[in-house]
Design a protein around this motif. Structure first.
Motif: not given
Length: 523
Positions: A360-366, A386-389
């Motif tokens: 999740e934190i890397n999602l925000a970074y990307e 929600a679906a992607y995570l």
């Protein structure tokens, strides 16, 4: 607790010629600091001054015992001599910390002596605090003094600053991402200590896409900040060093080697002088290249092509590899001496599937990185996020390319997002794309793995048997014994069986394909 002060006789200041203040005598002039014993170290050439100071101190403070200790120095500015004699003095002293509290008077003696006192106190060879005295100030007729305790744990503010600096270096190595995986955070903490305190080679291992190149760049920047290097970082992909021009690129060449104008090259090793040489994919380098590179790493010297004279280049080394170098060395594909040279500090970066809590934190970074590249802000709709995570964090999602696959997936979604919003339909399509890609890659890798063991007989296997056998082979190669592999493969069904002989069960499975442990075990 008795106060004991150790210090040198001030051969200039204690004479009192330039000013009335005399530091050794001023030690006993403080109502809030009583000196029970003062031990003055002096050279026998100043015997008269030492006894004069002793008499004046005893007159001012009759309760203070003054001991004169002879310490002759042929050169009071010679560090080796001063430190050696003070070390011997400390070793033979016989400190009694239960009854006495020790202080070192830093004001007297040469600067070399003061440094030696400090080193001996900091290393606890002398269990003492430091005391500094000064002349009376204009607003206070009494001489001044200050006590320094070298136990930094007593200074919470200083300790907090050191801890904060360490966290900043750790954040730098993590690229500013607040990672939550305990194993990865512990790994980064250890790398921070090594990179900041050692110049030895660092070996980064891990699957493709685990971030070895990015981490190498951050290690270099940390070394630069800590002033362990001054030069640049030179990135070499060792997979490209097996071509005809590779040695010239690496070691440089003289014009006489080719006879052509403009053909003289300095070489990448010389460019790395004073900095860091990053040997990416070093597991792809052939044996000849490994031998030449080993000599350059160990000696810092090498011959440019066409030159009769060695040149020098001193650099620190970071190496990266996707494959297990120990297995390659056992197969004769990697030099044991080069492996030993690179392996003092080896770190294995965990794959993304072992860091689900960091997704999740890397999602925000990307997302933030894509915003910088695309010049526009992009976000997920709530149901899409929600679906992607849920998909990304699912243990069944393999992420074979690790963060490389993950980052590419986010960039695709951001690039195709209409009006900067990622919808649920887009997420579903991206998930399907990833699964198709992984299925094709996995199928090909399964076939290659089984064929490497069975040979042509692998073509006669049903697709179901191919996938199952490939997984069994992988498990065996990751296990130390037949029993360990059996326990890993049959962990769930073991509880439901009356017999728990996992090794025998695995042996029978392998026999169906005319295989045994020796053919599928680790190399």
């Amino acid at each position: 607790m008795r106060n004991v002060v150790l210090g040198f006789l001030g051969t200039t200041l204690d004479m009192g010629r330039k000013r009335k203040w005399r530091p050794s005598i001023s030690l006993v002039m403080h109502d809030d600091f009583h000196v029970d014993r003062l031990e003055l170290l002096y050279d026998e050439n100043f015997h008269r001054l030492a006894h004069q100071v002793k008499q004046e101190i005893e007159a001012l403070s009759p309760d203070t015992e003054v001991l004169l200790q002879t310490l002759n120095l042929s050169d009071p500015w010679d560090f080796q001599e001063v430190y050696g004699k003070l070390f011997d003095f400390a070793r033979n002293y016989g400190f009694d910390e239960d009854r006495e509290q020790y202080h070192i008077h830093l004001t007297t003696g040469t600067h070399v002596a003061q440094i030696c006192w400090f080193l001996l106190a900091e290393s606890r060879h002398i269990p003492a605090r430091l005391i500094q005295t000064g002349p009376p100030r204009s607003d206070d007729p009494q001489p001044s003094y200050g006590i320094i305790d070298l136990d930094l744990s007593r200074y919470n503010l200083l300790q907090h600053r050191f801890d904060q600096l360490s966290r900043e270096y750790g954040d730098q190595l993590k690229g500013g991402i607040d990672t939550r995986n305990p194993a990865y955070n512990a790994l980064i903490d250890r790398i921070e200590l090594v990179a900041g305190n050692s110049d030895e080679p660092i070996l980064l291992l891990g699957e493709t896409g685990t971030g070895k190149t990015e981490l190498a760049e951050r290690i270099y920047n940390l070394k630069l900040d800590r002033r362990r290097v001054k030069g640049r970082m030179v990135h070499i992909n060792c997979a490209t060093l097996n071509s005809a021009n590779a040695m010239a690129s690496l070691f440089g060449q003289r014009r006489s080697y080719t006879g052509q104008a403009g053909s003289e090259r300095g070489g990448l090793l010389r460019e790395a002088d004073g900095g860091v040489l990053f040997l990416d994919e070093i597991d792809e380098l052939d044996l000849k290249g490994q031998a030449i590179l080993l000599h350059a790493i160990e000696s810092g010297r090498f011959y440019p092509l066409g030159s009769d004279h060695e040149v020098s280049s001193r650099f620190q080394v970071i190496a990266g590899a996707n494959r297990d170098l120990r297995s390659l060395s056992a197969d004769g594909l990697f030099r044991p001496d080069l492996l030993a040279r690179l392996s003092m500090w080896r770190f294995t970066l965990p794959p993304l599937r072992e860091r689900r809590e960091d997704i999740e934190i890397n999602l925000a970074y990307e997302l933030a990185r894509s915003e910088g590249n695309l010049g526009s802000q992009t976000g997920f709709n709530a149901d899409a996020r929600a679906a992607y995570l849920r998909f990304a964090s699912d243990p069944a999602t393999p992420w074979p390319g690790n963060f490389r696959d993950f980052g590419a997936s986010i960039r695709r979604l951001c690039t195709l997002a209409p009006r900067g919003r990622i919808t649920r339909a887009m997420v579903d399509e991206e998930i399907a794309t990833l699964q198709r890609h992984w299925h094709g890659s996995t199928k090909d890798s399964d076939a290659r793995l089984v064929a490497s063991v069975l040979g042509a007989a692998a073509q006669d296997l049903d697709p179901f048997d191919l996938v199952q056998l490939a997984e069994v082979i992988r498990c065996c190669r990751q296990s130390a014994s037949l029993s360990a592999a059996g326990r890993a493969l049959f962990a769930v069904s073991r509880a439901k069986r009356t017999s728990t002989n996992d090794a025998d069960r695995l042996r029978k499975y392998l026999a169906r394909f005319d295989l045994d442990w020796d053919r599928v075990s680790p190399l």
